[in-house]
Design an enzyme around this catalytic site. Sequence first.
Site, PDB file in Angstrom:
ATOM      1  N   GLN A 106       0.959  -1.147   0.160  1.00  0.00           N
ATOM      2  CA  GLN A 106      -0.087  -0.127   0.156  1.00  0.00           C
ATOM      3  C   GLN A 106       0.757   1.373  -0.006  1.00  0.00           C
ATOM      4  OE1 GLN A 106      -2.107  -1.330   3.736  1.00  0.00           O
ATOM      5  NE2 GLN A 106      -3.707  -0.587   2.897  1.00  0.00           N
ATOM      6  N   ASP A 109       6.428   4.731  -1.412  1.00  0.00           N
ATOM      7  CA  ASP A 109       7.743   5.260  -0.918  1.00  0.00           C
ATOM      8  C   ASP A 109       8.886   4.940  -1.833  1.00  0.00           C
ATOM      9  OD1 ASP A 109       8.024   2.828   0.488  1.00  0.00           O
ATOM     10  OD2 ASP A 109       7.292   3.729   2.343  1.00  0.00           O
ATOM     11  N   HIS A 126      -1.391   1.674  -4.383  1.00  0.00           N
ATOM     12  CA  HIS A 126      -1.754   3.001  -4.556  1.00  0.00           C
ATOM     13  C   HIS A 126      -0.434   3.825  -5.141  1.00  0.00           C
ATOM     14  CE1 HIS A 126      -3.720   2.237  -0.395  1.00  0.00           C
ATOM     15  NE2 HIS A 126      -4.595   1.936  -1.390  1.00  0.00           N
ATOM     16  N   CYS A 134       2.197  11.411 -17.104  1.00  0.00           N
ATOM     17  CA  CYS A 134       1.441  12.162 -17.451  1.00  0.00           C
ATOM     18  C   CYS A 134       0.027  11.497 -17.443  1.00  0.00           C
ATOM     19  CB  CYS A 134       1.640  12.560 -19.171  1.00  0.00           C
ATOM     20  SG  CYS A 134       0.478  13.334 -20.036  1.00  0.00           S
ATOM     21  N   SER A 201       0.094  -3.238   8.301  1.00  0.00           N
ATOM     22  CA  SER A 201      -1.394  -2.737   7.906  1.00  0.00           C
ATOM     23  C   SER A 201      -2.323  -2.860   8.714  1.00  0.00           C
ATOM     24  CB  SER A 201      -1.592  -3.287   6.384  1.00  0.00           C
ATOM     25  OG  SER A 201      -2.774  -2.839   6.045  1.00  0.00           O
ATOM     26  N   ILE A 244       8.157  -4.026  14.140  1.00  0.00           N
ATOM     27  CA  ILE A 244       8.255  -4.893  12.836  1.00  0.00           C
ATOM     28  C   ILE A 244       9.721  -5.038  12.631  1.00  0.00           C
ATOM     29  CG2 ILE A 244       8.085  -4.735  10.198  1.00  0.00           C
ATOM     30  CD1 ILE A 244       5.315  -2.889  10.811  1.00  0.00           C
TER      31      ILE A 244
HETATM   32 ZN   LIG Z   1       1.428  13.497 -22.059  1.00  0.00          ZN
END
Ligand SMILES: [Zn+2]
Length: 254
Positions: A106, A109, A126, A134, A201, A244
Site C-alpha cells: 500500500q 515510498d 496506491h 502524464c 497494515s 516490525i
Molecule cells: Zn502526455
Amino acid sequence: MIAPDLPTAVARLRELVEEAAVAVAFTGAGISTECGIPDFRSPGGIWTKMRPIEFGDFLASQEMRNESWRRRFVMEEQFGGAQPGRGHRALASLYRAGKIPAVITQNIDNLHQASGISAEHVVELHGNTTYASCLGCGKHYELRWVRERFTASGGRSPDCPDCGGHIKTATVSFGQAMPEAAMRRAQELTESCDLFLAIGSSLVVWPAAGFPLTAKRNGARLVIINRDATEFDDIADLVVHDDIGAALSPFIAH
Ligand SMILES: [Zn+2]
C-alpha cells in the site's frame, strides 16, 4: 495465536517461513515508520490536519495542481532521503532466497525497490510518489524535471510537452480508480501463496481488508505483524504485536 513475546514470535515465524513453498508479503505504512516516513492516515497523521487533494479537484483546478506539487516538494525535503528499514531488508533477503516471489504494498515510498526487490516484483496498489506521469499519455517524468519547471514558473504545475496532459505523481489519489493490473496481480499472488504475511497494515481500508481472508480461504497460513490489533487477528496462524523491525531483522541475510 498471538505471540507472547518476541523470541517466540521469531521462532514461530521462522518455522512458518521454512514450511512455506510460496510466501507473499503484503505491506502497509507500519513497515516504513522506522525509516522516518509517518503513517499519514493514522490518528494525528498529516491527513487528519490537512485535507488530501482529491483527484477530481486536481483535474479541475490549476491552483489545486500547484498546491499538490507544493506539498510534494515539501515532503521531498522531509522524507526524500529515507532508506529501507529492517523490515524491507528482511523481505528483500527472503525474495533473493526465492521464498517470496513478490511484495504487494500500500506504500508509495519506493523503499521495497530500494531494498533490492525488482520493480516488476513490487505490486503497488496506491502507486509511487518518487516519479511522476502524464495523465494524458502516460509518459514518465522525473521529479527533478517537474521541479525545475515548477520553480522556473513561480510555482505552476507543468503540463506534458508531448500531449498537454496534466502531470501528477504516479500515486493513486483519493477519488482515483484503483490500478486494475496491480489489483489483479495482487489477487493472483494472494490466491497462489501458502503463506501470507500481512505487515504494518491495519487491514481496514479496502482492498487491504480482502486479502487476508482470500489467502485463508485458499488454504494459506496467515501471519499478521502489526503494532495494533486487527480484526483478522482471530483467524491468523500467528499474530505479532511487536515492533516490525525487531520481529523481521533476524531474517536479514548478511
Ligand atoms: Zn502526455
